[in-house]
Design a protein around this motif. Structure first.
Motif, short mmCIF file in Angstrom:
data_model
loop_
_atom_site.label_atom_id
_atom_site.label_comp_id
_atom_site.label_asym_id
_atom_site.label_seq_id
_atom_site.Cartn_x
_atom_site.Cartn_y
_atom_site.Cartn_z
N ASN A 444 60.29 -96.71 3.97
CA ASN A 444 59.56 -97.97 3.82
C ASN A 444 60.45 -99.13 3.43
O ASN A 444 60.32 -100.25 3.93
N ARG A 478 53.67 -103.91 4.89
CA ARG A 478 52.44 -103.48 4.23
C ARG A 478 52.43 -104.03 2.80
O ARG A 478 53.48 -104.25 2.20
N HIS A 493 54.78 -108.56 1.27
CA HIS A 493 54.77 -107.22 1.86
C HIS A 493 55.70 -106.31 1.04
O HIS A 493 56.81 -105.99 1.46
N THR A 495 54.96 -103.17 -0.13
CA THR A 495 54.82 -101.73 0.06
C THR A 495 55.81 -101.20 1.08
O THR A 495 56.37 -100.12 0.92
#
Length: 613
Positions: A444, A478, A493, A495
């Motif tokens: 991520n 995310r 964002h 995440t």
């Protein structure tokens, strides 16, 4: 029974405090003394910030020593087991047939325990687990001067039966089992024993010959009673038939009055106001900490659903973990707490279950991570330092991470989120954020710092250099849900999607107590090289190059007058971030001053800029 638990826990913790007097003294030292020490460290860091990293590496130049005597577990009665294929969860909802010990397999736990006891009594040595498959229905508990060694081809399968890890602990908690003093997501607790455990020991080692030496937690294998698996307790996979750690546990009281009768009403109401019920185990434990309930009264274990860490060492000095593979862990893979001189090298971490962090040193001093490979269901490395009021062990400091590979996970090199005790002097270099599985289960974010108004703490003197990202990071951004009324210039964002992410508003809606503004300063990152990958809409390396979200003052709900400080003194130097997908807003910055970009390429454009936002 309650008096006996109080006395036993107090005795063990007092012994631990005495053995770790240096760290505890640092945690409780007057602020003026800590400021003086910090100032001296600041001066050294300014002169040559990487000298401290070289000093950490040098600390481990001399290997640990053990008596030259082997204690082979077969000499104590251990017998190998037979395997059969079972249908198990291997990642999220994905299932496959995996080998597991057949029912009725011989249990090697008594032999391993006896070998460790004999080795310790003899003054130390090496406990050998030979080549073969071994079923172990209980924890491997290390003692001082004991080196547990897995030969090539040795594969330990820990039982898929939670009750086996509530049989042998030092604290008899009646119907909850014989439990161990542990720490779960930053909070002290009496719980199921970690599968490999040590408490207050000195000069210990857990090693393997190579990555065919395997410790298998069977996290996704169905329990022996047929009621789900360890990973179901997270609540991610089951269909509602299995109790989970995020569901209301009727064993927990309906009001905090029952366990903290003297707690002021406004504090009790704040603690109980969580989005998910405070009676869920995952919420109830931090509620106990916030209410000041002593550890002896934080009894979980049988009837509760907090999964144990795979390998957890608490209050230990001179610790080596080397040369094995760990897989399918119920919870965090490695979790040293309040330890000194921790060395982990050439360990492969392969667990795709929920919360399967690879390596989480917490409230530790002097940690060296080298030549490890991570494939994690959560953060690869996550440096931590307590949560709520559990900061008695002080900060994590003096950590060096180098020459490692991060294949997948939420964050690669992560600090937080449980960091109420503070984190300082962390160094990372020559890391390959490989993002090997970028098409299916990607990384991520590569460099990640996370805290919020509950987890607070300080983060300072974090240095990263000479890292590569051959497959970038997530190219779809995310974010977490924000509290009502939060006013930000854009959606951060945090995440997923940023190569570098500093998030001081981590999961804000999950925290009902928000009284500890974090402080972040002196973060210096240089020489990152981020490659693009071919996505369906073009070649991209990330969603945004970096996301820098300082504390959001409006989320604070503590007493008036406490300052919410911006992030300060952050530099990003000589980095190429490739091509962010969000070309219109290639970075995000909020509540930060002295953010300096020097010789930075983003989308092929050179950026030299100071940002105060």
């Amino acid at each position: 029974m309650k008096v006996e638990i109080d006395q036993k826990v107090d005795q063990k913790r007092r012994t631990l405090m005495r053995s770790g007097a240096g760290m505890v003294a640092a945690a409780s030292a007057p602020a003026a003394l800590l400021h003086t020490a910090a100032s001296a460290g600041d001066k050294q860091a300014a002169a040559d910030p990487w000298q401290r990293a070289r000093d950490i590496e040098q600390k481990f130049a001399t290997p640990l020593k053990f008596r030259d005597q082997d204690f082979v577990i077969t000499a104590f009665g251990a017998k190998p087991c037979q395997l059969a294929k079972v249908n198990a969860t291997i990642r999220y909802t994905e299932k496959a047939d995996v080998p597991s010990p057949v029912r009725g397999s011989p249990d090697a736990y008594p032999a391993i325990t006896a070998a460790i006891a004999a080795c310790n009594k003899a003054g130390g040595g090496r406990v050998v687990i030979p080549k073969g498959d071994w079923y172990v229905a209980g924890p491997i508990v290390l003692r001082s001067n004991v080196h547990v060694y897995l030969a090539a081809g040795a594969h330990v399968y820990f039982s898929a039966n939670p009750a086996d890890f509530a049989k042998y602990g030092d604290i008899d908690c009646g119907a909850n089992g014989k439990l161990s003093i542990s720490r779960w997501q930053g909070n002290d607790v009496l719980n199921y024993s970690p599968l490999v455990y040590a408490y207050g020991q000195t000069n210990i080692a857990l090693t393997g010959e190579d990555w065919t030496s395997v410790l298998n937690g069977q996290g996704g294998v169905p329990f022996e009673n047929g009621e789900g698996c360890w990973w179901d307790w997270k609540g991610r996979h089951n269909k509602g038939s299995v109790q989970t750690e995020i569901a209301v546990n009727e064993r927990n009281p309906k009001s905090m009055r029952e366990v903290a009768p003297n707690l002021p009403a406004h504090e009790r109401e704040m603690i109980e106001a969580t989005r998910q019920s405070f009676r869920a185990d995952v919420r109830y434990l931090p509620a106990l900490s916030e209410a000041g309930v002593p550890v002896a009264k934080r009894v979980f274990g049988v009837g509760h659903f907090l999964r144990p860490s795979m390998i957890e060492f608490i209050g230990c000095t001179d610790v080596l973990m080397q040369g094995y593979m760990v897989t399918a862990t119920p919870f965090w893979q490695h979790h040293p707490v309040n330890c000194r001189n921790v060395h982990i090298r050439k360990v492969r971490m392969e667990s795709q279950g929920p919360n399967s962090d690879g390596f989480d040193p917490e409230a530790c001093d002097t940690v060296f991570v080298e030549h490890c490979e991570f494939n994690a269901g959560d953060d690869c490395i996550a440096i931590k330092a307590g949560r709520n009021r559990d900061i008695e062990f002080g900060p994590t400091r003096n950590v060096l991470v180098q020459d490692c590979v991060m294949n997948s996970g939420h964050g690669g090199m992560t600090l937080g989120s449980e960091m109420a005790g503070g984190i300082e002097h962390v160094y990372a270099q020559r890391l390959e954020f490989r993002n090997k599985y970028w098409q299916t289960s990607g990384l991520n974010t590569a460099i990640r710092m996370k805290t919020n108004m509950n987890r607070g703490g300080f983060l300072r003197h974090f240095y990263v250099r000479d890292c590569t990202l051959p497959n970038g990071v997530a190219t779809i951004g995310r974010t977490y849900s924000q509290l009502p009324g939060t006013r930000l210039p854009a959606v951060p964002h945090t995440t997923a999607g940023g190569v570098i992410t500093i998030d001081c508003d981590y999961t804000p809606v999950d925290e009902s107590v928000r009284i500890r503004p974090p402080e972040v300063s002196d973060v210096h990152i240089s020489n990152l090289r981020v490659n693009d990958v071919q996505t369906p809409i073009g070649k991209h390396s990330c969603f945004q190059a970096f996301v820098i979200l300082g504390p959001v003052a409006g989320t604070y709900n503590g007493p008036a007058g406490k300052a919410t400080l911006p992030l300060d003194n952050i530099t990003i130097t000589n980095c190429d971030f490739g091509t962010p997908r969000n070309a219109e807003q290639p970075w995000f910055a909020y509540n930060v001053k002295n953010l300096v970009l020097k010789d930075v390429k983003i989308g092929g454009k050179l950026v030299n800029q100071k940002i105060d936002a």
